[in-house]
Design an enzyme around this catalytic site. Structure first.
Site, PDB file in Angstrom:
ATOM      1  N   LYS A  27       0.839  -1.205   0.000  1.00 46.66           N
ATOM      2  CA  LYS A  27       0.000   0.000   0.000  1.00 46.66           C
ATOM      3  C   LYS A  27       0.877   1.259   0.000  1.00 46.66           C
ATOM      4  O   LYS A  27       0.592   2.219  -0.719  1.00 46.66           O
ATOM      5  CB  LYS A  27      -0.930  -0.005   1.226  1.00 46.66           C
ATOM      6  CG  LYS A  27      -2.043  -1.041   1.092  1.00 46.66           C
ATOM      7  CD  LYS A  27      -2.836  -1.250   2.365  1.00 46.66           C
ATOM      8  CE  LYS A  27      -3.780  -2.436   2.192  1.00 46.66           C
ATOM      9  NZ  LYS A  27      -4.629  -2.742   3.321  1.00 46.66           N
ATOM     10  N   GLN A  72      -4.519  -1.677   9.412  1.00 47.56           N
ATOM     11  CA  GLN A  72      -4.400  -3.016   8.818  1.00 47.56           C
ATOM     12  C   GLN A  72      -5.051  -4.077   9.702  1.00 47.56           C
ATOM     13  O   GLN A  72      -4.915  -4.060  10.923  1.00 47.56           O
ATOM     14  CB  GLN A  72      -2.911  -3.343   8.578  1.00 47.56           C
ATOM     15  CG  GLN A  72      -2.673  -4.609   7.796  1.00 47.56           C
ATOM     16  CD  GLN A  72      -3.262  -4.584   6.390  1.00 47.56           C
ATOM     17  OE1 GLN A  72      -3.340  -3.541   5.749  1.00 47.56           O
ATOM     18  NE2 GLN A  72      -3.692  -5.736   5.906  1.00 47.56           N
ATOM     19  N   ASP A 122     -10.717   3.258   3.946  1.00 42.83           N
ATOM     20  CA  ASP A 122     -10.752   1.787   3.864  1.00 42.83           C
ATOM     21  C   ASP A 122     -12.181   1.278   4.084  1.00 42.83           C
ATOM     22  O   ASP A 122     -12.433   0.076   4.017  1.00 42.83           O
ATOM     23  CB  ASP A 122      -9.811   1.234   4.946  1.00 42.83           C
ATOM     24  CG  ASP A 122      -9.371  -0.190   4.682  1.00 42.83           C
ATOM     25  OD1 ASP A 122      -9.310  -0.595   3.501  1.00 42.83           O
ATOM     26  OD2 ASP A 122      -9.097  -0.920   5.653  1.00 42.83           O
TER      27      ASP A 122
END
Ligand SMILES: Nc1nc2c(c(=O)[nH]1)N[C@@H](CN(C=O)c1ccc(C(=O)N[C@@H](CCC(=O)O)C(=O)O)cc1)CN2
Length: 282
Positions: free
Chosen positions: A55, A99, A122
């Protein structure tokens, strides 16, 4: 022999990232500020380390700055929430990526909810889940959003189709089903308590495998002509679908690697630039 057409997530993701890079450059030119994505990693799970690195690398290539926060595996929920609160309040950060997974001792929901809605690139907060479920503008969960983009790219209209989502995780299965429902599919969720998974999958015009069990879905259960989306991440780049046998019956299928994975990151970068533009008033 394989009959299905491949849904090339790598190629589509490349185009999305190129377009995102142009938007990031334009934003920097107009405001003097580059979009910035903060990545937060708790612990050192090797797969998570790899994903976060991917990422960061792709962000850099797209002209998005990245700010990385690495926390020890012993981090408490309160400490993680404090970190996310600080990033949420920091005007130089436009998007936040926490994450997943982050350790069983952490209250995952409390952590996700600490991300400011306008920085939830996200798509993991309740606020994003709500807008996503009602088909309203907002940030989508990245993998499910990437799946819908792939379906659009290959002219698959979910309306009126039977979609079976195998898996009900907060970042993948649940939102994938809601996005398909928002597109008027008839959605069935299958999970660890489902009594006859094969029977459910056999009915599906669209199968989304999102459970994290290598090769769980086999060709013999695929309805001829179905669209098969493999969103499973397992060690060794193996999906949740037994590709060879499923490709014999499906009309379209995503490979692993090169299918849903690259779309996840492309969606994250695209939403980061959108978040930055909104926060910078452009
Ligand atoms: N907060 C989040 N955590 C996790 C997410 C997420 O979307 N948000 N998704 C998964 C893992 N993931 C991103 O974090 C991810 C997994 C795989 C890929 C990918 O592009 N894979 C490549 C192959 C990679 C390789 O060569 O090793 C592919 O499929 O082609 C991207 C993102 C769990 N956690």
């Amino acid at each position: 022999m394989s009959q299905a057409r491949l849904m090339d997530g790598s190629a589509l993701a490349r185009r999305i990232v190129e377009d995102t890079a142009k938007k990031a450059a334009d934003l920097k030119e107009r405001t003097g500020t580059a979009p910035c994505l903060a990545t937060v990693l708790v612990g050192a799970d090797p797969a998570s380390v790899t994903y976060v690195r991917m990422k960061q690398n792709r962000s850099r290539k797209a002209g998005i700055e990245s700010r990385h926060v690495e926390l020890p595996a012993t981090t408490t929920t309160a400490e993680l929430v404090a970190t996310l609160d600080a990033l949420s309040a920091d005007p130089t950060v436009h998007g936040i990526l926490l994450q997943h997974p982050m350790g069983e001792h952490i209250d995952e929901r409390a952590a996700f909810e600490a991300i400011a809605a306008e920085k939830d690139v996200d798509g993991v907060t309740f606020a994003s889940f709500a807008t996503m479920s009602f088909g309203l503008p907002g940030f989508v969960s990245c993998t499910p959003g990437g799946i819908i983009r792939l379906l659009d790219e290959y002219d698959v209209d979910p309306s009126g189709k039977r979609a079976v989502v195998v898996g009900r995780s907060a970042i993948l299965g649940k939102p994938a089903g809601m996005l398909l429902l928002a597109r008027d599919a008839t959605v069935t969720y299958c999970h660890s308590r489902t009594q006859d998974l094969s029977a459910a999958v056999r009915e599906a015009d669209i199968v989304v495998a999102a459970v994290g069990r290598p090769r769980l879905i086999r060709g013999e259960d695929i309805k001829p002509g179905a669209v098969v989306i493999d969103a499973g991440y397992n060690a060794g780049n193996v999906g949740d679908v037994d590709f060879e046998s499923a490709a014999e019956r499906a009309s379209l299928i995503t490979p692993v690697p090169g299918g849903v994975g690259p779309m996840t990151i492309a969606t994250l970068l695209e939403q980061t630039v959108t978040a930055a533009a909104r926060q910078l008033g452009v």
